[in-house]
Design an enzyme around this catalytic site. Structure first.
Site, PDB file in Angstrom:
ATOM      1  N   CYS A  73     -11.475 212.363  35.765  1.00 62.35           N
ATOM      2  CA  CYS A  73     -11.427 213.789  35.452  1.00 62.35           C
ATOM      3  C   CYS A  73     -10.351 214.125  34.429  1.00 62.35           C
ATOM      4  CB  CYS A  73     -11.239 214.576  36.741  1.00 62.35           C
ATOM      5  SG  CYS A  73     -12.492 214.090  37.936  1.00 62.35           S
ATOM      6  N   HIS A 113      -5.623 222.359  36.626  1.00 62.67           N
ATOM      7  CA  HIS A 113      -6.692 221.446  37.035  1.00 62.67           C
ATOM      8  C   HIS A 113      -7.500 222.158  38.133  1.00 62.67           C
ATOM      9  CE1 HIS A 113      -8.851 217.761  37.416  1.00 62.67           C
ATOM     10  NE2 HIS A 113      -8.436 217.517  38.632  1.00 62.67           N
ATOM     11  N   GLU A 157      -0.682 220.702  42.903  1.00 69.90           N
ATOM     12  CA  GLU A 157      -0.486 221.200  41.544  1.00 69.90           C
ATOM     13  C   GLU A 157       0.479 222.390  41.544  1.00 69.90           C
ATOM     14  OE1 GLU A 157      -4.111 222.183  39.475  1.00 69.90           O
ATOM     15  OE2 GLU A 157      -3.086 222.234  37.520  1.00 69.90           O
ATOM     16  N   LYS A 210     -12.327 226.407  36.761  1.00 69.31           N
ATOM     17  CA  LYS A 210     -13.308 225.659  37.565  1.00 69.31           C
ATOM     18  C   LYS A 210     -13.912 226.561  38.646  1.00 69.31           C
ATOM     19  CE  LYS A 210     -11.562 220.919  36.925  1.00 69.31           C
ATOM     20  NZ  LYS A 210     -10.274 221.107  36.222  1.00 69.31           N
ATOM     21  N   HIS A 261     -16.535 221.722  38.511  1.00 67.79           N
ATOM     22  CA  HIS A 261     -15.725 220.624  37.990  1.00 67.79           C
ATOM     23  C   HIS A 261     -16.607 219.704  37.141  1.00 67.79           C
ATOM     24  CE1 HIS A 261     -12.809 217.699  37.323  1.00 67.79           C
ATOM     25  NE2 HIS A 261     -12.413 217.412  38.544  1.00 67.79           N
ATOM     26  N   PHE A 276      -9.087 210.821  39.276  1.00 67.35           N
ATOM     27  CA  PHE A 276      -9.063 209.728  40.247  1.00 67.35           C
ATOM     28  C   PHE A 276      -8.473 208.497  39.545  1.00 67.35           C
ATOM     29  CE2 PHE A 276     -12.970 211.204  42.950  1.00 67.35           C
ATOM     30  CZ  PHE A 276     -12.179 212.159  43.552  1.00 67.35           C
TER      31      PHE A 276
END
Lengths: 81, 418
Positions: free
Chosen positions: B166, B306, B317, B338, B343, B402
């Protein structure tokens, strides 16, 4: 299957499977030079021919095909063999 | 010697909200959600039956069918975004033109042609090896899009691909900017995409318990920083930027959206899917972007988070932002788009960079929608539910992947840098 039926089915495959423009296709048209079908596209076409005409086309015979008409001729030979 | 400066002169996107930048921007300010029941395949076997798909996408609007059918959906999405960005920048190359060797592409993706992988694995299982398509490998490979754009737009300079989940297309933008800074190229197409709304991908994410399961109300599923968030909304889409060396852009009189000023990267070095508790890794990426730019934290006006809407990411975050920005964390605006787009995985960084640049050029911040119940652990200003007019001269965009890849990109308006 008569030759005209083979040719018309072949043109349909070129349009439906390879995304070619119907108006560009003639029996004299060469795959690479006239129709911009590259080596991967030729393999796709052979698979489509085998699936749709229920024939087996060995690689050494496939390699000799350069025009649409030659592809129709090969299918015709296989069907009438 | 002064470092070569990098500006952004073209934008393009295809995503769940729109098929171009203007419509996308309007949708973001309306606070529209891109979530809906899945239409791309039969979702009846899945637990989660909704996603944020790119709707009514017609590849033949961008390429003749003969060529479009040789692209995986993900490649096609990036091609479409690139075509828009190139047109927006007003720059093009002929095959073999000398300038084309100074132009390149970096394209990021999480996984590339996963849809083709699934289709061709089905062919293998059902019909055997002799029926696997000769296009299977070129369509599956993660660099198909970079290759296709290089070929199609005659870009003969650096051409490469980032594959960091991502964070992939954020890495692509940062890496492309570095290539320009280094003097190797003057113009780069940079961005990325994902086209992974497939049964296989959904099944995998579902097994990880990563997805929101809010089948009864898909448009409320992505609710970053809200207390009732329960996982992410899977999206798909692409974003493309034209990065250009500043003098090169000025000489040709290009319109400039903003300057790319900072690229920060770090690794959590912790777990393959979970963020490091406390957010230390994410914080170091943000700090690195600020350091790269020589920008003071108090000068940052907006963070495009994010913000995945997973329980773990949004807390981590938030902690990371507070540790980097201190007291200023309370006065800057943070939003997660998002909440609307879902996403887009490898495409998220690039689409969100488009948003960051639009906030800088338009002076409006898109909201975090579906924000109804505050989470005591997420206590920043998330621009809840309504867009906000505010001068934004400096915007940071976060992307975490990831594997523990953390990337932060920093953009500034030219009026702030010149």
């Amino acid at each position: 299957m008569d030759r005209a039926t083979i040719e018309s089915k072949l043109v349909d495959l070129l349009v439906d499977e390879l995304g070619l423009e119907r108006d560009d296709i003639s029996m004299e048209a060469r795959f690479e030079e006239d129709l911009d079908v590259d080596s991967l596209g030729v393999v796709e076409l052979l698979m489509a021919l085998e699936d749709n005409f229920d024939v087996k086309i060995p690689d050494e015979e496939a390699e000799k095909i350069t025009t649409v008409g030659e592809a129709a001729e090969l299918v015709s030979q296989k069907l009438n063999a | 010697m002064q470092r070569r400066r990098v500006v952004v002169t073209g934008l393009g996107t295809v995503n769940p909200l729109a098929h171009n930048v203007d419509d996308f921007w309007a949708a973001l300010l309306e606070g529209r959600s891109g979530a809906a029941p899945i239409t791309l395949f039969d979702s009846s076997r899945l637990d989660v039956k909704f996603a944020a798909e790119v709707k009514d996408f017609d590849s033949t609007a961008y390429l003749p069918r003969k060529e479009a059918r040789r692209f995986d959906r993900s490649t096609m999405l990036f091609w479409a975004a690139t075509q828009q960005a190139v047109a927006d920048a007003g720059i093009s190359y002929e095959d073999g033109e000398p300038g084309a060797e100074r132009a390149g592409v970096v394209c990021g993706t999480g996984i590339g042609g996963i849809g083709t992988t699934q289709d061709q694995m089905d062919v293998l299982a059902e019909r055997g090896p002799s029926r696997v398509s000769p296009l299977a490998i070129p369509m599956i490979m993660s660099n198909q899009a970079a290759g296709a754009v290089s070929i199609g737009f005659h870009l003969a300079g650096p051409s490469t691909c980032t594959v960091t989940a991502c964070a992939a297309s954020a890495n692509a933008i940062g890496d492309a900017a570095e290539i320009i800074r280094r003097g190797v190229a003057d113009v780069m197409v940079a961005g990325g995409m994902e086209g992974s709304v497939t049964e296989f991908a959904m099944a995998g994410f579902n097994s990880m318990k990563a997805l929101s399961t809010r089948n009864e109300d898909p448009t409320a599923a992505s609710r970053p920083f809200d207390r009732d968030r329960d996982g992410f909304l899977l999206g798909e889409g692409a974003g493309a930027l034209i990065l250009e060396e500043y003098e090169h852009a000025r000489e040709r009189g290009a319109d400039i959206y903003g300057e790319f000023v900072g690229y920060g990267m770090s690794a959590d070095a912790y777990h393959i899917t979970l963020p490091r508790p406390g957010g230390g890794g994410a914080a170091r990426a943000m700090q690195a972007a600020l350091d790269d730019a020589g920008v003071d934290p108090v000068d940052v006006d907006y963070i495009n988070a994010h913000g995945t809407s997973t329980p773990a990411n949004d807390v981590t975050e938030t902690l990371a932002i507070k540790s980097v920005f201190g007291d200023h964390a309370r006065s800057l605006a943070v939003s997660s788009t998002k909440s609307m787009t879902g996403h887009m995985l490898g495409g998220a960084g690039a689409v969100e960079a488009v948003i960051a640049l639009k906030t800088v050029s338009e002076g409006v911040i898109p909201p975090t929608i579906n924000y109804t119940t505050p989470d005591p652990e997420c206590d920043l200003d998330y621009v809840p539910n309504e867009p906000r007019e505010a001068p934004v001269s400096t915007a940071l965009s976060n992307s975490f992947g990831f594997g523990g890849h953390n990337v932060s990109l920093l953009f500034r308006s030219l009026r702030a840098t010149t």
